[in-house]
Design a protein around this motif. Structure first.
Motif, PDB file in Angstrom:
ATOM      1  N   ILE A 149     -53.972  14.565 -50.761  1.00 39.07           N
ATOM      2  CA  ILE A 149     -54.924  13.679 -51.455  1.00 39.07           C
ATOM      3  C   ILE A 149     -54.094  12.699 -52.269  1.00 39.07           C
ATOM      4  N   GLY A 150     -54.028  11.483 -51.789  1.00 36.05           N
ATOM      5  CA  GLY A 150     -53.188  10.477 -52.434  1.00 36.05           C
ATOM      6  C   GLY A 150     -53.204   9.210 -51.609  1.00 36.05           C
ATOM      7  N   VAL A 151     -52.443   8.220 -52.069  1.00 42.48           N
ATOM      8  CA  VAL A 151     -52.441   6.909 -51.413  1.00 42.48           C
ATOM      9  C   VAL A 151     -51.000   6.445 -51.274  1.00 42.48           C
ATOM     10  N   ILE A 152     -50.704   5.807 -50.184  1.00 42.95           N
ATOM     11  CA  ILE A 152     -49.355   5.275 -49.967  1.00 42.95           C
ATOM     12  C   ILE A 152     -49.454   3.818 -49.525  1.00 42.95           C
ATOM     13  N   ALA A 153     -48.562   2.991 -50.093  1.00 45.00           N
ATOM     14  CA  ALA A 153     -48.508   1.581 -49.664  1.00 45.00           C
ATOM     15  C   ALA A 153     -47.053   1.128 -49.619  1.00 45.00           C
ATOM     16  N   SER A 154     -46.178   2.061 -49.301  1.00 45.12           N
ATOM     17  CA  SER A 154     -44.745   1.742 -49.284  1.00 45.12           C
ATOM     18  C   SER A 154     -44.410   0.795 -48.151  1.00 45.12           C
ATOM     19  N   TYR A 155     -43.364   0.027 -48.342  1.00 45.49           N
ATOM     20  CA  TYR A 155     -42.937  -0.892 -47.285  1.00 45.49           C
ATOM     21  C   TYR A 155     -41.462  -1.190 -47.454  1.00 45.49           C
ATOM     22  N   LEU A 156     -40.865  -1.746 -46.428  1.00 46.69           N
ATOM     23  CA  LEU A 156     -39.453  -2.114 -46.479  1.00 46.69           C
ATOM     24  C   LEU A 156     -39.322  -3.522 -47.056  1.00 46.69           C
ATOM     25  N   GLU A 157     -38.415  -3.664 -48.019  1.00 43.45           N
ATOM     26  CA  GLU A 157     -38.192  -4.974 -48.632  1.00 43.45           C
ATOM     27  C   GLU A 157     -36.882  -5.536 -48.102  1.00 43.45           C
ATOM     28  N   PHE A 158     -36.946  -6.746 -47.569  1.00 45.01           N
ATOM     29  CA  PHE A 158     -35.776  -7.348 -46.918  1.00 45.01           C
ATOM     30  C   PHE A 158     -35.130  -8.462 -47.728  1.00 45.01           C
ATOM     31  N   SER A 159     -35.482  -8.571 -49.006  1.00 44.21           N
ATOM     32  CA  SER A 159     -34.998  -9.719 -49.777  1.00 44.21           C
ATOM     33  C   SER A 159     -33.462  -9.749 -49.825  1.00 44.21           C
ATOM     34  N   GLU A 160     -32.837  -8.595 -50.071  1.00 40.60           N
ATOM     35  CA  GLU A 160     -31.361  -8.589 -50.174  1.00 40.60           C
ATOM     36  C   GLU A 160     -30.728  -8.819 -48.805  1.00 40.60           C
ATOM     37  N   PHE A 161     -31.375  -8.315 -47.779  1.00 38.10           N
ATOM     38  CA  PHE A 161     -30.877  -8.534 -46.414  1.00 38.10           C
ATOM     39  C   PHE A 161     -30.861 -10.024 -46.105  1.00 38.10           C
ATOM     40  N   LEU A 162     -31.918 -10.721 -46.500  1.00 37.36           N
ATOM     41  CA  LEU A 162     -31.983 -12.167 -46.259  1.00 37.36           C
ATOM     42  C   LEU A 162     -30.896 -12.875 -47.042  1.00 37.36           C
ATOM     43  N   ASP A 163     -30.660 -12.433 -48.287  1.00 33.05           N
ATOM     44  CA  ASP A 163     -29.600 -13.038 -49.102  1.00 33.05           C
ATOM     45  C   ASP A 163     -28.253 -12.888 -48.403  1.00 33.05           C
ATOM     46  N   ASP A 164     -28.011 -11.699 -47.849  1.00 34.22           N
ATOM     47  CA  ASP A 164     -26.722 -11.457 -47.169  1.00 34.22           C
ATOM     48  C   ASP A 164     -26.526 -12.405 -45.989  1.00 34.22           C
ATOM     49  N   TRP A 165     -27.607 -12.794 -45.380  1.00 36.36           N
ATOM     50  CA  TRP A 165     -27.537 -13.656 -44.199  1.00 36.36           C
ATOM     51  C   TRP A 165     -27.850 -15.110 -44.520  1.00 36.36           C
ATOM     52  N   ASN A 166     -27.833 -15.422 -45.816  1.00 33.78           N
ATOM     53  CA  ASN A 166     -28.069 -16.816 -46.258  1.00 33.78           C
ATOM     54  C   ASN A 166     -29.393 -17.359 -45.769  1.00 33.78           C
ATOM     55  N   VAL A 167     -30.374 -16.513 -45.745  1.00 37.54           N
ATOM     56  CA  VAL A 167     -31.724 -16.961 -45.386  1.00 37.54           C
ATOM     57  C   VAL A 167     -32.527 -17.052 -46.676  1.00 37.54           C
ATOM     58  N   THR A 168     -33.217 -18.150 -46.829  1.00 37.04           N
ATOM     59  CA  THR A 168     -33.948 -18.381 -48.076  1.00 37.04           C
ATOM     60  C   THR A 168     -35.444 -18.239 -47.847  1.00 37.04           C
ATOM     61  N   TYR A 169     -36.073 -17.510 -48.728  1.00 35.05           N
ATOM     62  CA  TYR A 169     -37.542 -17.397 -48.692  1.00 35.05           C
ATOM     63  C   TYR A 169     -38.091 -18.536 -49.534  1.00 35.05           C
ATOM     64  N   ARG A 170     -38.767 -19.472 -48.894  1.00 33.11           N
ATOM     65  CA  ARG A 170     -39.337 -20.618 -49.593  1.00 33.11           C
ATOM     66  C   ARG A 170     -40.724 -20.218 -50.063  1.00 33.11           C
ATOM     67  N   ARG A 171     -40.875 -20.054 -51.323  1.00 29.64           N
ATOM     68  CA  ARG A 171     -42.150 -19.574 -51.849  1.00 29.64           C
ATOM     69  C   ARG A 171     -43.079 -20.754 -52.110  1.00 29.64           C
ATOM     70  N   LEU A 172     -44.150 -20.822 -51.358  1.00 33.93           N
ATOM     71  CA  LEU A 172     -45.174 -21.857 -51.563  1.00 33.93           C
ATOM     72  C   LEU A 172     -46.506 -21.136 -51.644  1.00 33.93           C
ATOM     73  N   VAL A 173     -46.971 -20.950 -52.806  1.00 27.62           N
ATOM     74  CA  VAL A 173     -48.235 -20.239 -52.986  1.00 27.62           C
ATOM     75  C   VAL A 173     -49.111 -20.977 -53.977  1.00 27.62           C
TER      76      VAL A 173
END
Lengths: 298, 162
Positions: A149-173
């Motif tokens: 009895i519980g809830v899960i919403a875990s996920y994999l975060e790739f922000s550091e992986f993108l940094d390592d590969w010089n990929v930029t997340y362009r935030r437009l919200v």
């Protein structure tokens, strides 16, 4: 053997034979359907709930790897409207799934006019336990796995992986928390607090539902709602299920309730030809934001 | 200019290679499964559960009987496919791709429908026909000819130009 036939003539003959055979096949299959329709009559609907529980369609290829709440709610409605059906048994072997899908099925069970029984097989945990708690009687094996009895919403975060590969997340919200939970960026403390509140609220709802369905004290259910699983032999002590057993016990319970012999009739989704031939159909779970990749699951 | 008086090309008959016969058969099965037998798929799916089929059949012997009838009807359709195609054209669709032809062992006689039916009885999944599923491939490998073709007095050949 007509070796001297020209190619167009051969193709014509081939096509005629194929069309004839297809028509014959259709005729035979239709005839079988007409005569076979009445052979699976029974007085107790057996509705399988296998695999992850989702809102949309089940997987194709004739596999039973997931359950659609749309289909199950439809079967419950069908069973309720069928005068020859006197009770409904849910054959459950599921680790849970979407909170919304589980709630939809549970609501349909509660609104059912006929006696309902949950028969937990290997696993009836989380969302599947939510569903089974809504039935009139829950039977599980002593070594079935249930609870969670519980809830899960875990996920994999790739922000550091993108940094390592010089990929930029362009935030437009437009809306500060629109991309909350996006795996492409780091979860901020404020976002984490908000997401945590959401899943805490769902957990509270889950606890309320189980306490009401099982007639247990809310505080008792809350103490069990750590997400841990329980074996059937422990779950009965905790008040989470009603009886230990398997099919014979299910049949005995229903026969005692109905005073008639049980004849199961299986309700299940028939994959269409395209689903059988075309591969797996993926369905999206309902997500709170378009960027929450894992969805919220119980 | 005078025309060159070259000898005409002759066609000689050779046994169809094993790989070609196997591949042709697989293609025919795919065609049958995809285009001809598909109405039966929905019947079978609606009759059988998606898991624990053997337990379900053990609990419902009536369904087992019905399944045998359905398999029998499917076998009839498969038999008609192979028999009609071989009788009318000397080859199935798979055979056409690999240029395989079925002929009577007696070169003076045309292939008859009965010969085609007799040589394809292995499609029935019942005793004694299913024994041919083992016997035919073994004999084909050793003697280059299946029991089915031997008893129906047919052979499976290719024509090569020389």
């Amino acid at each position: 053997m007509k070796q001297t036939e020209s190619r167009p003539s051969k193709m014509k003959t081939s096509v005629k034979i194929l069309i004839g055979l297809v028509l014959l096949s259709l005729f035979m299959a239709t005839t079988i359907n007409i005569f076979a329709d009445g052979t699976l009559e029974g007085n107790v609907a057996l509705i399988p709930i296998y695999g992850p529980i989702m809102v949309g369609s089940s997987d194709g290829l004739g596999s039973s790897s997931s359950t659609s709440s749309n289909a199950i709610v439809g079967f419950i409605k069908e069973a309720n409207e069928n005068p020859s059906i006197k009770a409904i048994v849910f054959d459950i072997n599921s680790p849970g799934g979407s909170a919304v899908a589980s709630e939809e099925i549970a609501r349909a069970i509660i609104n059912s006019e006929k006696p309902t029984v949950a028969w937990i097989r290997e696993v009836g945990a989380s969302g599947a336990y939510w569903i089974s708690s809504s039935t009139d009687h829950t039977i599980a094996s002593p070594v079935s796995v249930t609870g969670s009895i519980g809830v899960i919403a875990s996920y994999l975060e790739f922000s550091e992986f993108l940094d390592d590969w010089n990929v930029t997340y362009r935030r437009l919200v437009a809306g500060e928390f629109k991309d909350m939970g996006s795996p492409l960026k780091e979860l901020t403390p404020q976002e984490e607090v908000r997401l945590q509140k959401l899943i805490d609220d769902i957990r509270e709802y889950f606890i309320d539902v189980v306490a009401e369905n099982r007639g247990l004290e809310r505080s008792h259910v809350e103490s069990l709602a750590t997400g841990e699983v329980f074996l059937g032999k422990d779950a009965i002590q905790l008040g989470l299920i009603d009886e230990l057993g398997s099919q014979p016990e299910v049949i005995t319970y229903i026969e005692n309730e109905l005073n008639e012999t049980v004849e199961f009739v299986r309700y299940q989704a028939s994959p269409s030809l395209l689903e059988l031939l075309g591969g797996i159909i993926f369905d999206k779970e309902i997500k709170l934001s378009s960027d929450v990749s894992g969805g919220i699951r119980t | 200019m005078d025309e060159l008086n070259l000898p005409k090309k002759r066609k000689i008959e050779v046994d169809a290679p094993l790989y070609a016969r196997v591949l042709a058969f697989i293609i025919d099965l795919l065609i049958l499964n995809s285009f001809i037998l598909f109405p039966f798929q929905s019947v079978l799916v609606s009759m059988l559960p998606q898991e624990n089929i053997s337990q379900f059949l053990a609990d419902h012997p009536v369904i087992v009987d019905q399944l045998y009838y359905i398999l029998f009807l499917m076998a009839i359709i498969i038999l008609l496919y192979f028999s009609l195609m071989e009788y009318k054209l000397g080859q199935t669709l798979g055979d056409m791709i690999f240029k395989i032809i079925v002929v009577s062992q007696d070169k003076k006689k045309q292939l008859t429908f009965l010969q085609c039916v007799l040589s394809n009885l292995y499609v029935f999944p019942f005793f004694p026909f299913f024994m041919l599923w083992v016997m035919d491939p073994i004999r084909l490998y050793i003697k280059k000819e299946t029991f089915s073709n031997h008893f129906s007095k047919r052979k499976v050949v290719q024509y090569q130009e020389v």
